[in-house]
Design a protein around this motif. Structure first.
Motif, short mmCIF file in Angstrom:
data_model
loop_
_atom_site.label_atom_id
_atom_site.label_comp_id
_atom_site.label_asym_id
_atom_site.label_seq_id
_atom_site.Cartn_x
_atom_site.Cartn_y
_atom_site.Cartn_z
N HIS A 1 0.83 -1.20 0.00
CA HIS A 1 0.00 0.00 0.00
C HIS A 1 0.87 1.26 0.00
CE1 HIS A 1 0.83 1.26 4.18
NE2 HIS A 1 0.96 -0.03 4.40
N LEU A 2 0.30 2.37 -0.43
CA LEU A 2 1.03 3.62 -0.46
C LEU A 2 1.43 4.04 0.95
CD1 LEU A 2 2.11 5.96 -2.17
CD2 LEU A 2 -0.09 7.11 -1.83
N GLY A 3 2.71 4.31 1.14
CA GLY A 3 3.21 4.69 2.45
C GLY A 3 3.72 3.52 3.28
N CYS A 4 3.78 2.33 2.69
CA CYS A 4 4.28 1.17 3.42
C CYS A 4 5.73 1.42 3.85
CB CYS A 4 4.20 -0.08 2.55
SG CYS A 4 4.79 -1.59 3.39
N THR A 5 6.03 1.14 5.10
CA THR A 5 7.37 1.42 5.62
C THR A 5 8.33 0.24 5.48
OG1 THR A 5 6.67 0.76 7.84
CG2 THR A 5 6.49 3.10 7.28
N PHE A 6 7.83 -0.88 4.97
CA PHE A 6 8.68 -2.06 4.82
C PHE A 6 9.34 -2.08 3.44
CE2 PHE A 6 5.70 -3.39 8.12
CZ PHE A 6 6.57 -3.86 9.08
N LYS A 7 10.59 -2.45 3.43
CA LYS A 7 11.33 -2.54 2.18
C LYS A 7 10.76 -3.63 1.28
CE LYS A 7 16.05 -3.25 0.49
NZ LYS A 7 17.46 -3.53 0.88
N ALA A 8 10.63 -3.35 -0.01
CA ALA A 8 10.11 -4.35 -0.95
C ALA A 8 11.05 -5.55 -1.00
CB ALA A 8 9.97 -3.75 -2.34
N PRO A 9 10.53 -6.78 -0.99
CA PRO A 9 11.41 -7.96 -1.04
C PRO A 9 12.11 -8.05 -2.38
CG PRO A 9 9.11 -8.58 -1.34
CD PRO A 9 9.10 -7.13 -0.96
N PRO A 10 13.31 -8.64 -2.42
CA PRO A 10 14.05 -8.73 -3.68
C PRO A 10 13.31 -9.51 -4.75
CG PRO A 10 15.06 -10.09 -1.96
CD PRO A 10 14.06 -9.23 -1.29
N TYR A 11 12.47 -10.48 -4.35
CA TYR A 11 11.74 -11.26 -5.35
C TYR A 11 10.54 -10.50 -5.91
CZ TYR A 11 9.21 -12.35 -1.01
OH TYR A 11 8.55 -12.25 0.19
N ALA A 12 10.32 -9.25 -5.45
CA ALA A 12 9.22 -8.45 -5.99
C ALA A 12 9.41 -8.16 -7.47
CB ALA A 12 9.10 -7.14 -5.21
N CYS A 13 10.66 -8.29 -7.97
CA CYS A 13 10.91 -8.07 -9.39
C CYS A 13 10.20 -9.11 -10.25
CB CYS A 13 12.41 -8.09 -9.67
SG CYS A 13 13.23 -9.65 -9.27
#
Length: 278
Positions: A138-150
């Motif tokens: 969600h917009l404003g999420c404070t957690f870093k995107a996981p590397p497999y998000a690619c």
């Protein structure tokens, strides 16, 4: 595995970790980069619907732009083994970023950088495509995107950024699709406008305070109560709404007590920075 991951994203869309909710509740009303990302995805969604590239208004991820725009791409990142969607990598990400208690603000360390503009966001979308909103944080999420998000699928985007210099140039683009602009905000006038016309600072000695410039989306131009107005979509005080903005009102602001930040030369309420996308 990737398909199951997307299904899980849909099930938890709109939900968030308590620490993330707390951090977002403490954030001030306005974040310039978030505002730019929201306007960019709204512009793209509207353009794709007008051009019949989408059969319905489809929301794309503003947070994807927050996570990736304005950052240098790491060569070969897409090919790294740890980027694959596996049970082991999912558990590793949860252990390092979600289950481990972090000090307040630590999750924001990697996000600090230059302030994003609508142009920055559109250029990234045209280059990399966009995932749908429900497939990303969600917009404003404070957690870093996981590397497999690619590995999360993105919809290819095509378009160009056109920056109009005059109202006439803006009106021509507006004939085909909504456009982006910046709006001078004054308080409490922006809050009290309701169904009427927002025409900037108060007159006659009434209280008014200059808030600043905000990114907005112009949906249309029309006549209303004898004035020419732009119907504008804006997010203010964490609430999204449509307001009517006067296109005929001009104003200026003279610095007080040496505060040059309040000085504004004669101008209209809207400043065009229009963009074309598909």
């Amino acid at each position: 595995m990737a398909e199951r991951l997307l299904q899980s994203f849909k099930r938890v869309a709109g939900l968030c970790h308590p620490d993330c909710v707390k951090a977002n509740n403490e954030i001030e009303d306005y974040d310039a980069s978030q505002s730019a990302a929201l306007v960019a995805v709204n512009l793209i969604s509207s353009a794709r619907l007008v051009l019949k590239l989408d059969t319905e208004f489809t929301e794309y991820s503003a947070q994807f732009l927050m996570d990736n725009a304005g950052k240098e791409e790491v060569p070969g990142e897409m090919d790294q083994e740890r980027c694959q969607v596996t049970t082991e990598n999912c558990l590793r990400y949860l252990a390092e970023n979600v289950w481990t208690k972090k000090e307040h603000g630590q999750g924001e360390m990697d996000r600090q950088g230059c302030q994003l503009t609508v142009k920055d966001c559109l250029e990234l979308a045209f280059k990399k495509g966009l995932p749908r909103r429900e497939h990303w944080a969600h917009l404003g999420c404070t957690f870093k995107a996981p590397p497999y998000a690619c590995q999360i699928p993105r919809v290819p985007m095509k378009g160009e950024v056109i920056e109009a210099k005059t109202y006439d140039e803006g009106f021509k683009l507006l004939e085909h699709q909504p456009v982006a602009a910046k709006l001078h905000l004054f308080s409490p006038q922006i809050v009290l406008v309701g169904e009427g016309i927002y025409d900037g600072p108060a007159s006659g000695g009434r209280i008014t305070r200059y808030v600043g410039l905000r990114d907005v989306l112009i949906a249309s131009v029309e006549e209303f109560e004898g004035d020419t107005v732009a119907v504008v979509k804006i997010c203010y005080k964490k609430k999204t709404s449509f307001i009517k903005v006067s296109l005929t009102r001009m104003f200026l602001s003279i610095p007080k007590n040496g505060d040059d930040s309040q000085a504004i030369e004669p101008t209209g309420l809207l400043i065009y920075q229009l963009n074309k996308s598909a």
